[in-house]
Each structure stands twice: as C-alpha cells, then as structure tokens.
Design an enzyme around this catalytic site. Structure first.
Site, PDB file in Angstrom:
ATOM      1  N   ASP A  31      -2.828  -6.690  -4.254  1.00 10.36           N
ATOM      2  CA  ASP A  31      -1.577  -6.021  -3.869  1.00 10.36           C
ATOM      3  C   ASP A  31      -0.492  -7.032  -3.483  1.00 10.36           C
ATOM      4  OD1 ASP A  31      -3.241  -3.725  -3.994  1.00 10.36           O
ATOM      5  OD2 ASP A  31      -3.716  -3.900  -1.867  1.00 10.36           O
ATOM      6  N   GLU A 220       0.680   5.069  -6.923  1.00  7.48           N
ATOM      7  CA  GLU A 220       0.692   4.093  -5.837  1.00  7.48           C
ATOM      8  C   GLU A 220       1.586   2.916  -6.220  1.00  7.48           C
ATOM      9  OE1 GLU A 220      -3.244   2.501  -5.275  1.00  7.48           O
ATOM     10  OE2 GLU A 220      -3.571   2.183  -7.405  1.00  7.48           O
TER      11      GLU A 220
END
Length: 481
Positions: A31, A220
C-alpha cells in the site's frame, strides 16, 4: 577459516541487477504512498510481516497483526535507504487507541513558518487516524488521541470500510482527505463508497461533511493528484465476476476520474493499471500512489514478487515503481508494470558518508534499528550478514578517481572480509577490507583500505566472506576518499 567455495554467493530474491523492481527485497512494503520533500522521494507502506501457524508454517496474510508502517527513501530512484519502522498503533505505538496501521497517506504543509508532516492511516476498516511530526522520519505523535475519520463524521453512512486514506494539500494550502471502500450488498457496479472531505487548517480535524465520489466498481486504494489544474482521483476496482459495461475497469485494476474541483463533481475516465497478476504471474489486491518527481510522473504500487520468489506469496506484498505518461489532453496512458522499473534521475556521490542501509540490490542481509546511536549517528545498520551475502550500489560517480574506502562496522568474529567489486558481483576486485573483531555488535570502528583507482560512473558490490557457521559483522556506513 571455514570458508565455503568463494564463488558460492547468496542468491537475490526477485530483484536482480540491473533491474529496479521491487524497490527493496530485504523486507516487504504494501500500500505505498509517496512524499516528495527536499528533492527526495519518501515511500511509506504497510509493514507486512510473515504470519505463522502452530506448526511454524507461513500462513495467509490476514493483516490483523500489522501495527507498524515502514519507510524507504531515495533521491535517485535506484538506490533506496531503509528508515525502518514507524510504531503507529497499539500499546507501543503513537496511537494507542488503534489496533492496526494500514495503507498510510503522507502530507507536508508549512504551518506558522514551520514544516509539518501528517500521516493518515487506516485502523483496519474501522476508522482513520492521524500522526504528526516535524520531520518526514519522525518522531511521530498522535495530536488528537482518537480517529480523525469515524462513524461520527457526517456523510460516511453506507461506507463499509473507513480506510485507505489519500491526502492532498492544494495550492492555496487547503487540505483534503479521501477514503472509503467496500461493497454494499448487491451494489457491485456503483458501490458509492468513496468519499472526500476538507481538512482543517491544522490538518488534524475535518470541515463539513464527506462527499461521495461516483467511482464505478469501487473497492479500495483511493489516490489523489493535481496536474495542470485538474484533479485526478484514482482507485482500485472490485473483483465482481459478472458482466461489466464496456469501458468499465476490469477486476482489481486501477482506474481514475477527473474534476475541476477537489470535491467534485467527478467524471469517470478509464482503467490505467491492470492487476499485478497480468504482469507478474502472481495476483492479489492492487494498491497504488502516483506522484511527480523532477518533472516526471511515477506510480508506486505493490505486487507479491518477493514472497512469490520465496515460494510463499500468500498476500505478502512489495513496492514497485514505474513511469506514468499523459497525452496532450491530460489523459493517463495505460501503465506497464515491469521488473525493469525506472531509470536513475542522478548519480550517487560515493565521497559522501553513505548509510549502509542504502541499497540498490542485495542478497541475505537485514536491517536493524540501533538502540544506542551515539557511536554511529545513524539509526539503522545492516545486520545478519553471513558468508556469501552481498550488497550492490548503482551508479556511483567517482569522477577523476577514488583511492581509499572507509567503512564503519562492528564484529565479534575473526577472519572476515569485505570485497569491493565493480559493475557486477564477479567484476573487477578493487580492494578488500579485513574486518577486525571489535568486541561486539555495538562497538563500532572505522576501517579503511586502499583501492585500485576507480574512475567514472560505476556500480559497486560489497561481497561479505568469512566463517560460514556464524554471522560476520554489522555495517553502518561507508565512503570513498
């Protein structure tokens, strides 16, 4: 001296010279989110760590134990310095109210004439926290001791996951936070779970209510960028297996919308980055961040290349970097993810004191944080160095020549050495440092040796050799003279 065959070197995992991806291979980093500050790129990431079952086998990454973040940085995009971990959540973290720290977003803003830095992180899917510092490397504190985004914020109704923050400080100094994800039952095509909200001047509270972002097949990984007066909101699509309308993003792809205003309205554009499985033969979730550095645009994203090379992909992710191209109308072109990565933006100066945790390529080494930094003035050092391990440095500019190298190291063994090779692991041997027994892992000394004159731009390889039955040394820094 019990040496293995001198040609028996540790094999690199996933990242092999001269390629640039993944950015580091001695640890994971998922991420990713980028900060450009003082001509340097800092990448903050979720600190994936192996999880084990009762028999000691590596299991699927369930993310539930992650409460630290990890940071690397570079000024050339090929040599990356490991800055260790940020203790974000949990009893040992800055935000003791939080359980997890996932998917960090980082912002810099000058407030009252002083540089301030802000990390926004996801406490799993429950809420979002904020940490502040006067430096991109901390120390970090929680200024409000509670979430900045929670179910109490107006406009978050119907958002299953309050996570995956992205942050923008606009040209007028106003901050905006973007977040959200998940799929309400049956709403695969338009989940309506992405949100944007204005931040207060001090960046640690919100103003007004969260506004929806109409992102088709949203799942997401929200991202935000501004270019030529336009706002680009990017995100990862969901894995819906049914039929999709023409032009919709495929499963687990990065797509984007565009607006003239940081809060919308937004217009969907296209998919720009396919799932990692399309490029690397190992699928999984897709998370990204785009940024501009020295006039060129890049995308940082993760893929399970290191863990796959270890035979245990299982959701453990590593950061990659590739270029982003825009056409004359500002449309983002399809991004090609590669193991080659990106080219350097400058050469490394080997006459400066270089932290040993600055690495282009490596095999076998690890990094640890020092408890007592007085002797080294560094926070992190190379450790777990064994016979056959090595570290490579890319594009060092020696100019008219170097004739000596100085290394700060510690060791509690005898008969170890560090070979200095040029351009490849078995390249020209220009010098050898005989490593003394310094009396322990925290007793640091400077050791120097003459090297054959090195001129021009060269890659450097430090190859560690010694007793095959025990760790050899720790390395803090080096420099050429």
């Amino acid at each position: 001296m019990n040496l293995k065959n001198s040609n028996q070197l540790t094999e690199p995992l996933a990242k092999k010279p001269p390629y640039g991806n993944p950015l580091v291979s001695h640890k994971f980093g998922a991420d990713p989110y980028a900060l450009v500050y003082n001509d340097r790129v800092y990448l903050y990431a979720t600190n994936d760590q192996f999880e084990y079952d009762e028999q000691g086998n590596i299991t699927e990454n369930k993310y539930g134990n992650i409460n630290t973040l990890t940071v690397i940085s570079s000024d050339d995009l090929v040599n990356w310095t490991d800055h260790g971990e940020i203790k974000a959540a949990g009893p040992n973290g800055a935000a003791k109210w939080a359980v997890n720290s996932w998917a960090p977003a980082i912002a810099h803003k000058v407030i009252d004439g002083k540089d301030k830095f802000f990390i926004y992180f996801a406490n799993n899917g429950s809420n979002i926290g904020v940490l502040t510092s006067d430096s991109p490397l901390g120390p970090w504190v929680d200024p409000i001791n509670k979430p900045i985004i929670s179910r109490d914020v107006a406009g978050v109704e119907g958002v299953p996951w309050l996570f995956d923050p992205a942050v923008l400080v606009d040209d007028d100094g106003t901050g905006y936070l973007y977040f959200g994800g998940g799929i309400p039952e049956g709403q695969f095509e338009m989940p309506n779970t992405a949100r944007s909200i204005q931040l207060s001047d001090d960046m640690i509270s919100v103003v007004g209510e969260a506004k929806p972002i109409p992102a088709p097949f949203m799942f997401e990984s929200g991202g935000i960028n501004k270019r030529n007066g336009k706002y680009y909101y990017s995100y990862c699509s969901n894995f819906f297996t049914g039929e999709r309308p023409e032009g919709a993003p495929g499963a687990g792809e990065i797509a984007y919308l565009i607006s003239d205003n940081p809060m919308g309205p937004w217009t969907y554009q296209k998919s720009i980055l396919k799932n990692p499985g399309h490029f690397f033969d190992v699928s999984g979730n897709n998370h990204h961040a785009m940024f501009e550095f020295n006039g060129t645009w890049y995308i940082a994203y993760h893929a399970q290349t290191v863990s796959a090379a270890m035979g245990v992909s299982n959701g453990y992710r590593s950061t990659h970097l590739n270029k982003v191209y825009f056409d004359e109308n500002g449309v983002i072109q399809d991004i090609v993810a590669t193991m080659e990565g990106v080219e350097k933006v400058k050469n490394l100066d080997p006459f400066e004191t270089i932290p040993a945790v600055t690495i282009a390529w490596q095999a076998g080494v690890r990094v640890r944080e020092l408890e007592n930094q007085a002797q080294t003035e560094l926070r992190h050092v190379l450790t777990d160095i064994n016979h056959g391990d090595w570290v490579g440095i890319a594009s060092a500019d020696f100019g008219d020549g170097a004739q000596e190298i100085i290394m700060k190291l510690s060791s509690e063994t005898n008969d170890s050495k560090i070979e200095i090779h040029l351009d490849q692991l078995d390249g020209e041997l220009v010098g050898t440092i005989d490593v003394p027994n310094t009396g322990g892992s925290n007793n640091w000394v400077d050791v120097s040796t003459a090297v054959s004159t090195i001129k021009g731009i060269r890659d450097i390889y430090f190859v560690f050799k010694g007793n095959a039955d025990q760790p050899l040394l720790e390395l803090a820094s080096w420099s050429f003279k």
